[in-house]
Scaffold this motif. Structure first.
Motif, mmCIF file in Angstrom:
data_model
loop_
_atom_site.group_PDB
_atom_site.id
_atom_site.type_symbol
_atom_site.label_atom_id
_atom_site.label_comp_id
_atom_site.label_asym_id
_atom_site.label_seq_id
_atom_site.Cartn_x
_atom_site.Cartn_y
_atom_site.Cartn_z
ATOM 1 N N VAL A 14 18.714 -6.173 9.361
ATOM 2 C CA VAL A 14 17.542 -5.599 8.707
ATOM 3 C C VAL A 14 17.672 -4.080 8.663
ATOM 4 N N PHE A 15 17.317 -3.507 7.498
ATOM 5 C CA PHE A 15 17.272 -2.062 7.323
ATOM 6 C C PHE A 15 15.910 -1.704 6.743
ATOM 7 N N ALA A 16 15.426 -0.509 7.051
ATOM 8 C CA ALA A 16 14.114 -0.079 6.563
ATOM 9 C C ALA A 16 14.154 1.386 6.175
ATOM 10 N N THR A 17 13.365 1.722 5.163
ATOM 11 C CA THR A 17 13.140 3.107 4.792
ATOM 12 C C THR A 17 11.645 3.365 4.757
ATOM 13 N N GLU A 18 11.239 4.538 5.173
ATOM 14 C CA GLU A 18 9.839 4.949 5.100
ATOM 15 C C GLU A 18 9.690 6.245 4.322
ATOM 16 N N ASP A 19 10.761 6.658 3.644
ATOM 17 C CA ASP A 19 10.729 7.892 2.862
ATOM 18 C C ASP A 19 11.242 7.663 1.444
ATOM 19 N N GLY B 285 13.558 5.665 0.364
ATOM 20 C CA GLY B 285 14.982 5.413 0.213
ATOM 21 C C GLY B 285 15.863 6.604 0.484
ATOM 22 N N ALA B 286 15.292 7.721 0.900
ATOM 23 C CA ALA B 286 16.118 8.886 1.235
ATOM 24 C C ALA B 286 16.978 8.597 2.464
ATOM 25 N N THR B 287 16.390 7.909 3.448
ATOM 26 C CA THR B 287 17.120 7.532 4.652
ATOM 27 C C THR B 287 16.785 6.089 5.009
ATOM 28 N N TRP B 288 17.689 5.455 5.765
ATOM 29 C CA TRP B 288 17.532 4.058 6.167
ATOM 30 C C TRP B 288 17.814 3.922 7.652
ATOM 31 N N GLU B 289 16.973 3.124 8.325
ATOM 32 C CA GLU B 289 17.156 2.836 9.746
ATOM 33 C C GLU B 289 17.520 1.368 9.912
ATOM 34 N N GLU C 210 0.805 -1.223 0.000
ATOM 35 C CA GLU C 210 0.000 0.000 0.000
ATOM 36 C C GLU C 210 0.837 1.271 0.000
ATOM 37 N N ASN C 211 2.079 1.186 0.420
ATOM 38 C CA ASN C 211 2.897 2.387 0.599
ATOM 39 C C ASN C 211 4.203 2.256 -0.173
ATOM 40 N N PRO C 212 4.345 2.945 -1.305
ATOM 41 C CA PRO C 212 5.560 2.797 -2.105
ATOM 42 C C PRO C 212 6.804 3.362 -1.450
ATOM 43 N N LYS C 213 6.654 4.129 -0.379
ATOM 44 C CA LYS C 213 7.822 4.709 0.276
ATOM 45 C C LYS C 213 8.444 3.777 1.306
ATOM 46 N N LYS C 214 7.759 2.674 1.604
ATOM 47 C CA LYS C 214 8.271 1.731 2.607
ATOM 48 C C LYS C 214 8.976 0.558 1.938
ATOM 49 N N LEU C 215 10.127 0.195 2.483
ATOM 50 C CA LEU C 215 10.901 -0.933 1.980
ATOM 51 C C LEU C 215 11.750 -1.466 3.123
ATOM 52 N N TRP C 216 11.847 -2.797 3.197
ATOM 53 C CA TRP C 216 12.743 -3.448 4.146
ATOM 54 C C TRP C 216 13.729 -4.308 3.358
#
Length: 390
Positions: free
Chosen positions: A190-195, A197-201, A176-182
């Motif tokens: 594990v790394f994740a972005t919610e923007d 791919g601008a930033t990764w946690e 549902e959300n193209p800005k989210k990726l793990w």
């Protein structure tokens, strides 16, 4: 392979194979090898268009992504890095003429040797590489760009390779959300972005630090985090960011998109395995295929194959053995070699390093072998017709 058939997509050390079960998941037939016999680490499909992509390569071939827009009848290759074949051809005109080689600059030179994983979501094709980098394509794989924000992550200098090297092997999207990726990297976690791919946690924190106690394995949890050698990860269906991962040391569940992880290994016969699978509609139903240990042979415990199923999110587990070999079974099932369809009841499929593909059409209760004597199987995915077809 017709567009409205269920097809098991298989990546192997000697090309891609397509196993068709028709509209009824019966009469299985095998086509291949495709992709000129390249080592293929992952084959995926777009459920809307039916397009197929196969990622792979080697030190000899370099890395690249194959694309088919006609159900596997023909394939085109986007070469991304060079391999030893280029060095040979550059020095030997006869060899170059034999293979049809010409000196053409490749977009990523020799910076990686293989594509290890693929994901198509929201019009974007993502590719994970060895060594671990993330690539993105907005033109169905005709060209790629590196996601620099991940490559330049502050922790990148500390990433350590697993036994297969430093590989980005798992890419998980949010439908549902193209800005989210793990993503999963062995052995960085594990790394994740919610923007977008601008930033990764980096997301490896345990929900309970006590879970670190009593482990002496190098890949075990420590310092309040899961082991960083994540093997495979899936997002459960639904609006919540419920994730499951099979780690080098245990199976883990996250209720918050990977920000914290719970140990759900109790009841399983070992802490080691590669694949994890989640039911297409029930977020509490999961399957995994444990192996005896990393140093003990990497085959099913007691040399008797079983897919272990949980219907309560990993609180309890049951072994499903009906139809699987129960004596002298020494195969390995690798991290991307287990998949499922969306039918009711849901189908499950896994491939082995001994070249067999097993299928269950009743959510893991019973199994049958639908292909054998294939090359070493590296990945299994499913294309079940086109989205919206009945």
């Amino acid at each position: 392979m017709a567009a409205d058939e269920l097809t098991v997509l298989v990546g192997t050390t000697k090309g891609a194979f397509l196993i068709s079960g028709g509209k009824t998941r019966t009469g299985w037939s095998v086509s291949g090898p495709h992709c000129d016999g390249w080592p293929i680490n992952h084959v995926i499909a777009d459920p809307v268009s039916g397009d197929l992509w196969a990622g792979g390569g080697s030190d000899w071939h370099g890395g690249g992504v194959w694309h088919s827009a006609n159900n596997g009848a023909s394939w085109t290759l986007t070469r991304l890095t060079k391999g030893m074949i280029d060095e040979w051809a550059a020095k030997d005109p006869d060899f170059a003429a034999m293979i049809g080689w010409s000196e053409t600059p490749l977009p990523f030179s020799d910076t990686f040797s293989q594509i290890w994983s693929l994901e198509f979501a929201h019009g974007m094709l993502y590719a994970g590489t060895k060594p671990a980098r993330l690539l993105a394509s907005g033109d169905k794989g005709a060209s790629f760009e590196q996601v620099e924000s991940l490559a330049n992550h502050p922790s990148a200098d500390s990433w350590n390779p697993g036994a297969a090297g430093l590989v980005l092997h798992t890419i998980v999207s949010d439908p549902e959300n193209p800005k989210k990726l793990w993503i999963g990297i062995s052995a960085a976690g594990v790394f994740a972005t919610e923007d977008g791919g601008a930033t990764w946690e980096r997301r490896n924190r345990l929900s309970n630090a006590a879970a670190c106690e009593g482990h002496n394995h190098p890949a075990a949890p420590r310092d309040g985090e899961t082991g960083h050698c994540v093997h495979n990860m899936m997002r459960a269906p639904g609006s919540k960011d419920l994730l499951y991962q099979q780690n080098h040391h245990g199976v883990w569940r996250s209720l918050d998109g990977g920000r914290s992880w719970d140990d759900i290994n109790d009841g399983l016969p070992s802490t080691f395995g590669f694949p994890i699978r989640v039911h297409p509609r029930d977020p509490e139903t999961i399957w995994t295929l444990p192996l005896n240990s990393d140093a003990g042979g990497r085959y099913p415990p007691d040399a008797a194959a079983a897919v272990w199923k949980s219907s309560d999110g990993g609180q309890t587990w049951q072994a499903k053995r009906n139809g699987l070999p129960q004596e002298a079974c020494f195969f390995t099932v690798l991290r991307q070699a287990m998949a499922g369809d969306r039918r009711d009841p849901a189908g499950l499929y896994f491939g082995t390093n001994s070249g067999s593909v097993f299928a269950s059409l009743d959510e893991g209760e019973t199994w049958e072998e639908i292909a054998r004597h294939l090359p070493t199987i590296l990945s299994v995915e499913v294309r079940d017709g086109l989205q919206g077809d009945d």
